[in-house]
Every structure is written in C-alpha cells, then in structure tokens.
Design a protein around this motif. Structure first.
Motif, PDB file in Angstrom:
ATOM      1  N   SER A  94       0.818  -1.225   0.000  1.00  0.00           N
ATOM      2  CA  SER A  94       0.000   0.000   0.000  1.00  0.00           C
ATOM      3  C   SER A  94       0.842   1.261   0.000  1.00  0.00           C
ATOM      4  N   ALA A  95       0.256   2.331  -0.504  1.00  0.00           N
ATOM      5  CA  ALA A  95       0.915   3.637  -0.505  1.00  0.00           C
ATOM      6  C   ALA A  95       1.030   4.193   0.905  1.00  0.00           C
ATOM      7  N   GLN A  96       0.030   3.918   1.746  1.00  0.00           N
ATOM      8  CA  GLN A  96       0.068   4.432   3.115  1.00  0.00           C
ATOM      9  C   GLN A  96       1.269   3.865   3.870  1.00  0.00           C
ATOM     10  N   ALA A  97       1.502   2.560   3.722  1.00  0.00           N
ATOM     11  CA  ALA A  97       2.641   1.937   4.385  1.00  0.00           C
ATOM     12  C   ALA A  97       3.953   2.450   3.807  1.00  0.00           C
ATOM     13  N   ALA A  98       3.987   2.640   2.500  1.00  0.00           N
ATOM     14  CA  ALA A  98       5.186   3.172   1.859  1.00  0.00           C
ATOM     15  C   ALA A  98       5.516   4.565   2.390  1.00  0.00           C
ATOM     16  N   GLU A  99       4.502   5.382   2.585  1.00  0.00           N
ATOM     17  CA  GLU A  99       4.705   6.735   3.108  1.00  0.00           C
ATOM     18  C   GLU A  99       5.344   6.702   4.495  1.00  0.00           C
ATOM     19  N   LEU A 100       4.824   5.849   5.368  1.00  0.00           N
ATOM     20  CA  LEU A 100       5.368   5.761   6.724  1.00  0.00           C
ATOM     21  C   LEU A 100       6.811   5.287   6.707  1.00  0.00           C
ATOM     22  N   ALA A 101       7.109   4.323   5.851  1.00  0.00           N
ATOM     23  CA  ALA A 101       8.478   3.817   5.766  1.00  0.00           C
ATOM     24  C   ALA A 101       9.422   4.874   5.195  1.00  0.00           C
ATOM     25  N   CYS A 102       8.994   5.567   4.176  1.00  0.00           N
ATOM     26  CA  CYS A 102       9.843   6.592   3.564  1.00  0.00           C
ATOM     27  C   CYS A 102      10.106   7.751   4.524  1.00  0.00           C
ATOM     28  N   ARG A 103       9.160   8.030   5.406  1.00  0.00           N
ATOM     29  CA  ARG A 103       9.409   9.040   6.438  1.00  0.00           C
ATOM     30  C   ARG A 103      10.533   8.603   7.362  1.00  0.00           C
ATOM     31  N   GLY A 104      10.744   7.303   7.437  1.00  0.00           N
ATOM     32  CA  GLY A 104      11.849   6.758   8.221  1.00  0.00           C
ATOM     33  C   GLY A 104      13.124   6.577   7.420  1.00  0.00           C
ATOM     34  N   ARG A 105      13.199   7.210   6.261  1.00  0.00           N
ATOM     35  CA  ARG A 105      14.385   7.254   5.390  1.00  0.00           C
ATOM     36  C   ARG A 105      14.600   5.989   4.574  1.00  0.00           C
ATOM     37  N   VAL A 106      13.580   5.159   4.428  1.00  0.00           N
ATOM     38  CA  VAL A 106      13.653   4.075   3.452  1.00  0.00           C
ATOM     39  C   VAL A 106      13.765   4.693   2.056  1.00  0.00           C
ATOM     40  N   ASN A 107      14.692   4.190   1.242  1.00  0.00           N
ATOM     41  CA  ASN A 107      14.878   4.787  -0.087  1.00  0.00           C
ATOM     42  C   ASN A 107      14.677   3.784  -1.226  1.00  0.00           C
ATOM     43  N   TRP A 108      14.043   2.644  -0.900  1.00  0.00           N
ATOM     44  CA  TRP A 108      13.780   1.622  -1.917  1.00  0.00           C
ATOM     45  C   TRP A 108      12.502   0.896  -1.523  1.00  0.00           C
ATOM     46  N   VAL A 109      11.480   0.997  -2.344  1.00  0.00           N
ATOM     47  CA  VAL A 109      10.181   0.408  -2.032  1.00  0.00           C
ATOM     48  C   VAL A 109       9.746  -0.508  -3.164  1.00  0.00           C
ATOM     49  N   GLN A 110       9.359  -1.722  -2.815  1.00  0.00           N
ATOM     50  CA  GLN A 110       8.798  -2.656  -3.788  1.00  0.00           C
ATOM     51  C   GLN A 110       7.323  -2.871  -3.464  1.00  0.00           C
ATOM     52  N   LEU A 111       6.481  -2.660  -4.457  1.00  0.00           N
ATOM     53  CA  LEU A 111       5.063  -2.966  -4.306  1.00  0.00           C
ATOM     54  C   LEU A 111       4.836  -4.409  -4.729  1.00  0.00           C
ATOM     55  N   ARG A 112       4.357  -5.224  -3.782  1.00  0.00           N
ATOM     56  CA  ARG A 112       4.087  -6.619  -4.080  1.00  0.00           C
ATOM     57  C   ARG A 112       2.621  -6.921  -3.798  1.00  0.00           C
ATOM     58  N   VAL A 113       1.855  -7.068  -4.854  1.00  0.00           N
ATOM     59  CA  VAL A 113       0.448  -7.448  -4.737  1.00  0.00           C
ATOM     60  C   VAL A 113       0.181  -8.595  -5.703  1.00  0.00           C
ATOM     61  N   LYS A 114      -0.856  -9.352  -5.420  1.00  0.00           N
ATOM     62  CA  LYS A 114      -1.194 -10.507  -6.249  1.00  0.00           C
ATOM     63  C   LYS A 114      -2.688 -10.485  -6.561  1.00  0.00           C
ATOM     64  N   ASN A 115      -3.009 -10.951  -7.746  1.00  0.00           N
ATOM     65  CA  ASN A 115      -4.394 -11.246  -8.113  1.00  0.00           C
ATOM     66  C   ASN A 115      -5.337 -10.050  -7.994  1.00  0.00           C
ATOM     67  N   LEU A 116      -4.839  -8.870  -8.336  1.00  0.00           N
ATOM     68  CA  LEU A 116      -5.708  -7.701  -8.371  1.00  0.00           C
ATOM     69  C   LEU A 116      -6.203  -7.467  -9.799  1.00  0.00           C
ATOM     70  N   PRO A 117      -7.424  -6.913  -9.960  1.00  0.00           N
ATOM     71  CA  PRO A 117      -7.855  -6.480 -11.287  1.00  0.00           C
ATOM     72  C   PRO A 117      -6.859  -5.465 -11.848  1.00  0.00           C
ATOM     73  N   ALA A 118      -6.697  -5.451 -13.152  1.00  0.00           N
ATOM     74  CA  ALA A 118      -5.668  -4.619 -13.776  1.00  0.00           C
ATOM     75  C   ALA A 118      -5.774  -3.145 -13.387  1.00  0.00           C
ATOM     76  N   ALA A 119      -6.987  -2.619 -13.375  1.00  0.00           N
ATOM     77  CA  ALA A 119      -7.170  -1.200 -13.070  1.00  0.00           C
ATOM     78  C   ALA A 119      -6.772  -0.888 -11.634  1.00  0.00           C
ATOM     79  N   GLU A 120      -7.118  -1.795 -10.711  1.00  0.00           N
ATOM     80  CA  GLU A 120      -6.772  -1.572  -9.306  1.00  0.00           C
ATOM     81  C   GLU A 120      -5.270  -1.705  -9.096  1.00  0.00           C
ATOM     82  N   TRP A 121      -4.666  -2.685  -9.769  1.00  0.00           N
ATOM     83  CA  TRP A 121      -3.217  -2.871  -9.679  1.00  0.00           C
ATOM     84  C   TRP A 121      -2.491  -1.612 -10.158  1.00  0.00           C
ATOM     85  N   LYS A 122      -2.943  -1.074 -11.284  1.00  0.00           N
ATOM     86  CA  LYS A 122      -2.314   0.122 -11.829  1.00  0.00           C
ATOM     87  C   LYS A 122      -2.462   1.301 -10.881  1.00  0.00           C
ATOM     88  N   GLN A 123      -3.654   1.492 -10.326  1.00  0.00           N
ATOM     89  CA  GLN A 123      -3.868   2.630  -9.444  1.00  0.00           C
ATOM     90  C   GLN A 123      -3.017   2.518  -8.190  1.00  0.00           C
TER      91      GLN A 123
END
Length: 210
Positions: free
Chosen positions: A12-41
């Motif tokens: 999720s973007a929310q989790a990515a935001e919290l991690a990046c506030r902690g100076r994480v500089n590399w984020v991988q989005l890992r999701v499975k089996n989402l509809p194409a439009a939702e995956w893209k968004q």
C-alpha cells in the motif's frame, strides 16, 4: 543504479509513506491477483510516494505495467516472466531483480544480467505464499561462499522473516543487504522501525563486516 542495502516490500501507498518518512529509499510494491485497473492505481499511488521522497520504486511481477507507468524497475519471482524477456521489453535502463533459493538459481539470474537478487527465505514468514525451503544463516553463508568462489558480484539481498536483530549477522555472511516487510509494516511505529533498519544497515560495524 546503486542497489539499496534496505529494501521495503509493501502492498500500500500508506505503508510506503510511513516507511519513507523513516528514510527508506527503496520500495517494492508486491500485490497478487488484483484487477488490472486496481493494480495500476495502487502502483501509481506508491510511485507518487516514492517520487516525493526520492525513493526507488520497484514493481513486483508486472513488467508491462512497470513500463507503462515508468517505474524504476521490476522484481521477478521464479514463476514470473524470465529476466531476459523482461529486459527485452523494458530496455537497459530499468532495474531488474530476481528471486533465488539456491546457488543454481543465482547462476541463472547472474547469467541473465539482473541488477540484484533476493535470496531467501531466511526463516518462515507469513507474508509470502508458496514458501521455498528455509535457508537460515548457515544456508546463506554456504551460498555466498559459492558466489565468491564463482566471482559473482551481483548484490544479493536476504529476504523472508528478517528482523532488526538479524541484520548484522546476515551482512557478515556476505549479503549486500536485506529486504523487509512485516518487521517495518507490522511494527507499532513503522516510521521508527524503518529508521532503526536504515541505521543498522548503515552502521560502521555492519559495513565493516562486508
């Protein structure tokens, strides 16, 4: 591109935001089996967070979407598109990472020209389905010794149930860094947890062990 010593994996973007506030500089989005439009968004939402914080954005499993939205790269599991096919699709400027569980896996990924390798799992984890055989510290040490003997220089990152207390010994075993999901995203304070991981992978003791 320099491969980060700390890679954060999220859904999720929310989790990515919290991690990046902690100076994480590399984020991988890992999701499975989402509809194409939702995956893209969801990918676009995480990419916005990464761009705001100057973090590298890696998309799991989906080279076509990575190309469409201009992600920094893709991470490919053992059942996903072969790295050579992904390179042909994406060109030379995208980061391509691959998953390995054995030295033979690493040999194939190095031959395919990936930029980094996620080797695991370190221990049992609930954040990934169809878990490969557990490696443990001794497994990492053995495989990294084989990599050194073969002259491989591709960065190898430990993944799968990695906690803060594991980082120093994993780096001492020869790993370039670690990939973390639950130890940051599932923490009471994800931003603080991220800061602690960043400090640990950057500490003089950890760097000296490499």
């Amino acid at each position: 591109m320099k491969i980060s010593r700390l890679q954060y994996i999220t859904t999720s973007a929310q989790a990515a935001e919290l991690a990046c506030r902690g100076r994480v500089n590399w984020v991988q989005l890992r999701v499975k089996n989402l509809p194409a439009a939702e995956w893209k968004q969801r990918a676009l939402d995480v990419q916005v967070v990464c761009r705001h914080h100057g973090a590298t954005f890696i998309l799991n499993d989906n080279p076509a979407l990575a190309l469409e939205i201009g992600a920094d790269g893709v991470h490919l599991g053992k059942q996903d598109m072969p790295p050579a096919e992904a390179r042909a699709l994406l060109g030379p400027d995208f980061v391509i990472g691959g998953t390995a569980n054995t030295f033979a896996d690493i040999e194939g990924l190095v031959a395919a020209g990936v930029e980094y390798i996620g080797l695991g799992p370190f221990r049992f984890t609930t954040t990934k389905e169809k878990l490969s055989p557990i490696l443990g510290l001794s497994g990492y040490a053995e495989i990294m010794a084989q990599c050194r003997a073969a002259g491989f220089t591709t960065p190898v990152v430990g993944i799968g149930g990695v906690g803060l207390a594991d980082v120093a010994e994993l780096l001492a075993a020869g790993l370039h860094g670690v990939a973390v999901s639950g130890a940051i995203g599932g923490a009471a304070n994800p931003t603080e947890a991220a800061q602690l991981f960043v400090e640990e992978v950057s500490s003089p003791q950890s760097i000296a062990s490499l």
